[in-house]
Scaffold this motif. Structure first.
Motif, mmCIF file in Angstrom:
data_model
loop_
_atom_site.group_PDB
_atom_site.id
_atom_site.type_symbol
_atom_site.label_atom_id
_atom_site.label_comp_id
_atom_site.label_asym_id
_atom_site.label_seq_id
_atom_site.Cartn_x
_atom_site.Cartn_y
_atom_site.Cartn_z
ATOM 1 N N LEU A 10 0.844 -1.197 0.000
ATOM 2 C CA LEU A 10 0.000 0.000 0.000
ATOM 3 C C LEU A 10 0.876 1.243 0.000
ATOM 4 C CD1 LEU A 10 -2.885 1.130 0.110
ATOM 5 C CD2 LEU A 10 -2.679 1.192 2.592
ATOM 6 N N GLU A 11 1.957 1.174 0.744
ATOM 7 C CA GLU A 11 2.833 2.332 0.817
ATOM 8 C C GLU A 11 3.618 2.525 -0.492
ATOM 9 O OE1 GLU A 11 4.136 3.594 4.569
ATOM 10 O OE2 GLU A 11 6.247 3.528 3.980
ATOM 11 N N ALA A 12 4.181 1.411 -0.996
ATOM 12 C CA ALA A 12 5.038 1.533 -2.181
ATOM 13 C C ALA A 12 4.226 1.843 -3.433
ATOM 14 C CB ALA A 12 5.836 0.245 -2.382
ATOM 15 N N ALA A 13 3.073 1.192 -3.577
ATOM 16 C CA ALA A 13 2.322 1.364 -4.819
ATOM 17 C C ALA A 13 1.259 2.438 -4.712
ATOM 18 C CB ALA A 13 1.669 0.043 -5.229
ATOM 19 N N GLY A 14 0.912 2.824 -3.487
ATOM 20 C CA GLY A 14 -0.248 3.697 -3.342
ATOM 21 C C GLY A 14 0.050 5.115 -2.910
ATOM 22 N N LYS A 15 1.197 5.346 -2.277
ATOM 23 C CA LYS A 15 1.422 6.667 -1.680
ATOM 24 C C LYS A 15 2.623 7.357 -2.301
ATOM 25 C CE LYS A 15 -0.391 5.004 2.705
ATOM 26 N NZ LYS A 15 -0.200 4.890 4.163
ATOM 27 N N PHE A 16 2.622 8.655 -2.191
ATOM 28 C CA PHE A 16 3.819 9.385 -2.580
ATOM 29 C C PHE A 16 3.995 10.601 -1.684
ATOM 30 C CE2 PHE A 16 6.142 12.612 -5.016
ATOM 31 C CZ PHE A 16 7.334 11.926 -5.159
ATOM 32 N N GLY A 17 5.070 10.593 -0.924
ATOM 33 C CA GLY A 17 5.454 11.774 -0.153
ATOM 34 C C GLY A 17 4.619 12.057 1.091
ATOM 35 N N ASP A 18 3.345 11.648 1.065
ATOM 36 C CA ASP A 18 2.448 11.987 2.166
ATOM 37 C C ASP A 18 1.800 10.707 2.683
ATOM 38 O OD1 ASP A 18 0.378 12.782 3.809
ATOM 39 O OD2 ASP A 18 -0.209 14.479 2.546
ATOM 40 N N ARG A 19 2.083 10.390 3.929
ATOM 41 C CA ARG A 19 1.609 9.133 4.499
ATOM 42 C C ARG A 19 0.083 9.052 4.569
ATOM 43 N NH1 ARG A 19 5.030 5.512 6.413
ATOM 44 N NH2 ARG A 19 6.822 6.879 6.463
#
Lengths: 286, 496, 307
Positions: free
Chosen positions: B164-173
């Motif tokens: 979820l973090e690697a594929a879903g987010k950018f810069g902002d948790r």
């Protein structure tokens, strides 16, 4: 040289030179045809035969690859429709506008006509990747993205300059004395063009149409950018067969054959007149 | 990026905007007028889709058509082959356009740039789409909180957290721009039949147990490859690689780089998982990177020479064609392997280097274009939820058309899925479960930098690596040159 | 020829007693095509000029910010650009050169044979009509080291390398694909030129006892030099911007061996979305194409061949 027919010594040549010519032609034919024959034969092979480590020269032909092109999720029919529409309409428009402008260009004596003529052909030299973004924005503004008409316009960017040059070469071959007599007979300039000159360049019109159709039909770069689910063309379909689960070469060869054959037939149908157009009139027919 | 939320989106361009008009757009408009005059239909503003009042929240956008643009990957093949359940559920028609990755990126960027959304649902490659264009994607948490649309089945928590973090987010948790949709991860594919057959001979010759295991090292991998080259005629080459001058070469090399303790930037893990706009100085000029490159160069010297022409598809096809005994490749190729040579292929986590074992994660999420209009966006949400739902992922696993593997914990826990991890398996991709579960452990996963200028850095990396493999540069020099280039690219910054 | 034409229109204008300016009729005919072409080409051209002084951002609609000559500074300090241009030059010379030689040889051979000429010519022409993307994919198929026909044949001759995997072989392969597709065009044009060499000239040569090679060099080739120039012009316009086949087969690799300027341009524009810099590269390419085309057109002008 002595044994040759006296009328055209060079055309016949000596026996050895004729043999040499045939040998070279045979090499040329092999070089030209092997890839095409291989594509055709691979399109008729089963999956196992296509991916066999040693090429299969004898195999049981199957039409599966072609059948798959028109069945299931990747039915080719819409791609085919888009290709025919986009290619056909753009070629017709290019020929129509190209005939008018080409005639004007071949007969005008305006100052700077050389510059105009060079500018027309130079538009065809623009690097595609550089002009695509501005065109994309214009098309978006006009709601032409993912529409067949948008592709038609995109294809005109390379077909139209070509058609104008080609047609002006064909018109330049028509002796102006014909128009002169037509004018004397009371025709208007438009009638002289439409009734007298145009019918004489039927071959030119057909040749231009076919060449424009081939260019548009074969285009990949513009279609990739401007097309969408409602306007994808055959070359896009071909590239889509390169997938993660491996390239289905048999299928790819089938689609390749399918894309290529109509254009070859069209091209050969006008072969006799291709020369006048392609030499920009520097040579008049065969 | 916190200031302007994706929902505070400029209105469609034709509607007469007050925001900064640029010359480009002015020119476009002028040309529009010149080209077609006012009669052209295009100058009307795009219409939002109709919303029906119905008690079934799934059916409120029946009759709508959505466009989904995706890379031609396994899960999309499976979904495209079986869209009927979604259409039955919602009455929404979905056109799926599948493209090769670089063509996809081009289409998505142009669509986002146009200010409209020809494609409402986007396959958002984390490195090539999400990082550079996160501002062009909707924050899905807002839709998940919208009570008028169905909520996210299983919630965000059901996705594998690292994914979820690697594929879903950018810069902002706190923002999720994409839902994990596929999760290809590089593992060791090997011809189990050949390894079994030659086990004793290899053990004798090599002095270690060749069976791929938790302790196998890259040096041993190279030795096994050589053994297959030299000692048996069962197969032409021991190992093959995706070493074409292409994204795939960076993917293949990164496994080695990380396992040797090297990385692209300081803080590689953070830059890889949440991403960064300014990652700092490139660290490829380190000794570890040079050693990794030197090893990779040696490894490729004994690999199938055609490796230099293969991307992941190429090496996968060669493996299936029986040219090579093993290769590192994405685990989603398992289904095709199983179809081509049932029962003959084994899978393991990638070998260890001096520092650790690293398996490159290449998963991608699907997101929604921020150019969508409100109802259109909700309709797109329905598809996004459905396409990543446990039930759909389970159906994908069983699909005859590729399939992919789930991104949700709950699917992996289903008894029938657990059962499929062993042969005979109805879901051949699950045969890789042991290997990928190992690979996804935080200690083992490899994440490339998620930075907006990645495409250009990536090109610099694989180009220099390709030069190294063809003898144009020594390993240390290739790494140093790459670092220089990346520093220059990063220094130029990024404006989206 | 253009002189007679001039006379006609002047005469006709006076005879029909037209008062309109002479340009009017031709101008009206040219207008629709030229205006459409202008709309489709001048606007993008102006946009490229603007972009090359700008940094272009995409999201939320395209916007530009002025950066002056930054892109040009970058162009001239670009480590790889010189190599890209050298490669493009080599590619240009090799493809156009081989196509000219091959095309002329094939045309001469065809000219010597009488029976079967049309059939052979038709077969030789086929590659011209194949979509470049199909040529590229077919090239990949034929050179695939696992099941490619050509890879298999080369293995039979003892070549163990991999065609698209080596620097020189990959470059040779993309050159060969272009040569395969376009040599027929040159052959077609040249054959037409040969067929229009007056019989009397050829007979005079043979009566003088000139040997085949000599008459070829001193009589035949000079008399078709104009046609060869036209062929050169047509091919060189496309050879500079050619990239479809390279993009499909090698992606510019290996080790950048096939990364020509158009490939670099495509990558800069559509992989990096560095559109300002891409515009700069595109402008230079356009300038080079036009310069080369100008040279050929000027040569043709000197021979009085353009009309």
């Amino acid at each position: 040289m002595s044994a040759a027919a006296p009328t055209s010594p060079l055309e016949r040549g000596t026996k050895s030179s004729r043999t040499l010519a045939w040998v070279l032609l045979a090499v040329g034919l092999v070089w030209t045809l092997v890839p095409l024959v291989w594509m055709l034969s691979s399109s008729l092979k089963s999956k196992a035969d296509v991916t066999s480590g040693t090429p299969k020269f004898l195999f049981a032909p199957t039409l599966d690859n072609y059948r798959n092109l028109f069945s299931g999720a990747n039915d080719l029919t819409p791609y085919l429709t888009h290709s025919i529409l986009a290619g056909g309409v753009s070629a017709v428009l290019a020929v129509a506008l190209g005939a008018l402008a080409g005639y004007g260009l071949s007969r005008t004596r305006m100052r700077g006509r050389r510059h105009l003529s060079f500018w027309i052909i130079s538009t065809r030299m623009a690097p595609i990747a550089a002009v695509v973004l501005p065109l994309f924005l214009i098309f978006r503004q006009l709601d032409l993205i993912d529409s067949v008409f948008g592709l038609v316009l995109a294809y005109l960017t390379f077909d139209l300059p070509f058609a104008i040059w080609l047609m002006s070469a064909f018109f330049a071959d028509v002796p102006p004395s014909l128009e002169e007599s037509a004018l004397v007979a009371g025709c208007s300039r438009w009638q002289a063009f439409y009734r007298v000159v145009l019918p004489l360049t039927k071959a030119g019109l057909v040749t231009t149409f076919v060449l424009c159709l081939v260019f548009a039909w074969n285009d990949y770069a513009f279609a990739l950018v401007f097309s969408g689910p409602n306007s994808q063309t055959l070359p896009i379909a071909a590239s889509q067969l390169v997938t993660q689960t491996g390239i289905d070469w048999g299928q790819l060869c089938a689609i390749g054959t399918f894309v290529v054959v109509p254009m070859m037939l069209a091209g050969l149908a006008v072969r006799r007149w291709l020369v006048t157009g392609l030499t920009l009139g520097a040579v008049t027919g065969e | 990026m916190s200031g302007a939320t994706p929902t505070a989106n400029p209105p469609p361009p034709a509607a007469g905007i007050t925001t900064r008009r640029t010359l480009l757009r002015g020119l476009a408009g002028a040309a529009g007028a010149g080209l077609a005059g006012a009669a052209m239909s295009g100058c009307s503003s795009p219409k939002d889709v109709a919303r029906a009042s119905t008690s079934d929240p799934w059916r409120q956008f029946a009759g709508t058509t959505l466009n989904f643009v995706s890379e031609n990957t396994a899960p999309t093949a499976a979904i495209a082959a079986n869209l009927a359940p979604f259409t039955e559920l919602t009455g929404i028609r979905v056109n799926i356009v599948t493209l090769e990755l670089s063509a996809l990126v081009q289409k998505v960027a142009l669509d986002l740039a146009s200010g409209q959304s020809q494609y409402q649902v986007i396959y958002a490659d984390p490195y090539q789409v999400l990082a550079p264009y996160s501002k062009g994607l909707v924050d899905l948490r807002e839709l998940a909180a919208d009570s008028s649309v169905p909520h996210l089945t299983g919630g965000f928590g059901d996705f594998i957290p690292t994914q979820l973090e690697a594929a879903g987010k950018f810069g902002d948790r706190d923002k999720v721009f994409a839902l994990p949709y596929d999760c290809p991860t590089m593992i060791w594919h090997y011809r189990k039949d050949l390894f079994d057959k030659h086990h004793d001979a290899m053990s004798n010759d090599l002095g270690f147990d060749p069976t791929p295991g938790a302790d196998t090292t890259w040096d041993q991998y190279a030795a096994i490859a050589k053994w297959f080259n030299d000692k048996t005629d069962d197969i032409p080459y021991g190992t093959g690689h995706q070493a074409k001058q292409h994204d795939s070469l960076m993917c293949d090399f990164s496994n080695v780089l990380w396992s040797y303790g090297g990385d692209y930037f300081d803080n590689g893990k953070a830059v890889g998982s949440l991403g960064a706009t300014d990652p700092g100085k490139c660290r490829l000029d380190s000794d570890q990177a040079a050693e990794a490159a030197a090893f990779y160069d040696r490894l490729l010297a004994s690999a199938d020479p055609a490796s230099r022409t293969w991307d992941w598809d190429g090496v996968g096809a060669a493996f299936r064609a029986g040219r090579i005994a093993m290769c590192p490749n994405w685990h989603e190729f398992a289904a095709s392997n199983e179809a081509a040579m049932p029962g003959k292929v084994g899978y393991a986590r990638l070998p260890k280097g001096p520092a650790r074992s690293a398996s490159h994660y290449g998963g991608t999420g699907i997101g929604i274009s921020a150019n969508t209009l409100p109802n259109e966006r909700r309709a797109a949400w329905l598809f996004t939820v459905w396409a990543t739902a446990p039930r759909t992922q389970l159906a994908n696993l069983k699909s005859k058309a590729g399939g992919g593997t789930p991104t949700r914990t709950s699917v992996y826990e289903l008894p029938e899925v657990r059962k499929a991890e062993k042969r005979p398996s109805a879901m051949p991709n699950m045969l890789t479960a042991d290997a990928v579960n190992e690979a996804w452990k935080p200690a083992n996963i490899g994440l490339r930098p998620k930075i907006p200028m990645w495409n250009e850095c990536d090109t610099a990396i694989y180009t220099q690596l390709s030069r190294m493999l063809l003898g144009d540069a020594k390993p240390a020099q290739a790494m140093g040159d790459t670092a220089d280039r990346i520093d220059r690219i990063v220094a130029r910054g990024w404006v989206s | 020829m253009s002189d007679t034409l001039t006379d006609v229109s002047e005469k006709s204008a006076s005879r029909t007693g037209r008062r309109q300016p002479r340009l009017a009729f031709e101008g009206r005919l040219m207008a629709p095509g030229v205006i459409l072409l202008a709309a489709l080409s001048i606007v993008p051209f102006l946009a490229i000029i603007w972009m090359n002084f700008s940094q272009v951002r995409l999201l939320g609609g395209v916007a530009t910010s002025w950066v002056g000559l930054d892109n040009w500074a970058r162009f001239f300090s670009d480590l790889d650009m010189a190599a890209n241009w050298l490669r493009t030059g080599a590619f240009f010379v090799l493809t156009v050169g081989l196509e000219m030689v091959g095309g002329v040889v094939l045309a001469l051979c065809l000219w010597r044979v009488v029976r079967g000429r049309n059939l052979v010519l038709s077969l030789l022409l086929l590659p011209m009509f194949v979509a470049p993307v199909v040529v590229g994919l077919l090239g990949r198929f034929l050179t695939d080291s696992t099941f490619g026909l050509y890879a298999w044949l080369l293995r039979g001759t003892g070549y163990t390398g991999d065609i698209l995997g080596g620097k020189y072989s990959a470059f040779a392969a993309v050159v060969a694909m272009d040569v395969w597709e376009w040599t027929p065009l040159i052959a077609l044009i040249t054959l037409a030129g040969l067929s229009s060499v007056p019989l009397s000239v050829r007979e005079a040569a043979s009566i003088d006892g000139a040997s085949g090679a000599q008459s070829l060099r001193h009589i035949v080739l000079p008399s078709i030099s104009n046609v060869l120039l036209v062929a050169l012009l047509i091919r060189s316009m496309d050879a500079i911007r050619y990239f479809d086949i390279i993009w499909v087969t090698t992606n510019g690799g290996p080790a950048d061996a096939t990364k020509t300027v158009p490939v670099r341009l495509y990558e800069t524009a559509f992989r990096f979305f560095d559109l300002g810099y891409a515009a700069t590269i595109g402008l230079v390419m356009l300038a080079v194409s036009i310069a080369i085309a100008r040279i050929f057109v000027r040569l043709l002008d000197q021979k009085g061949l353009t009309r």
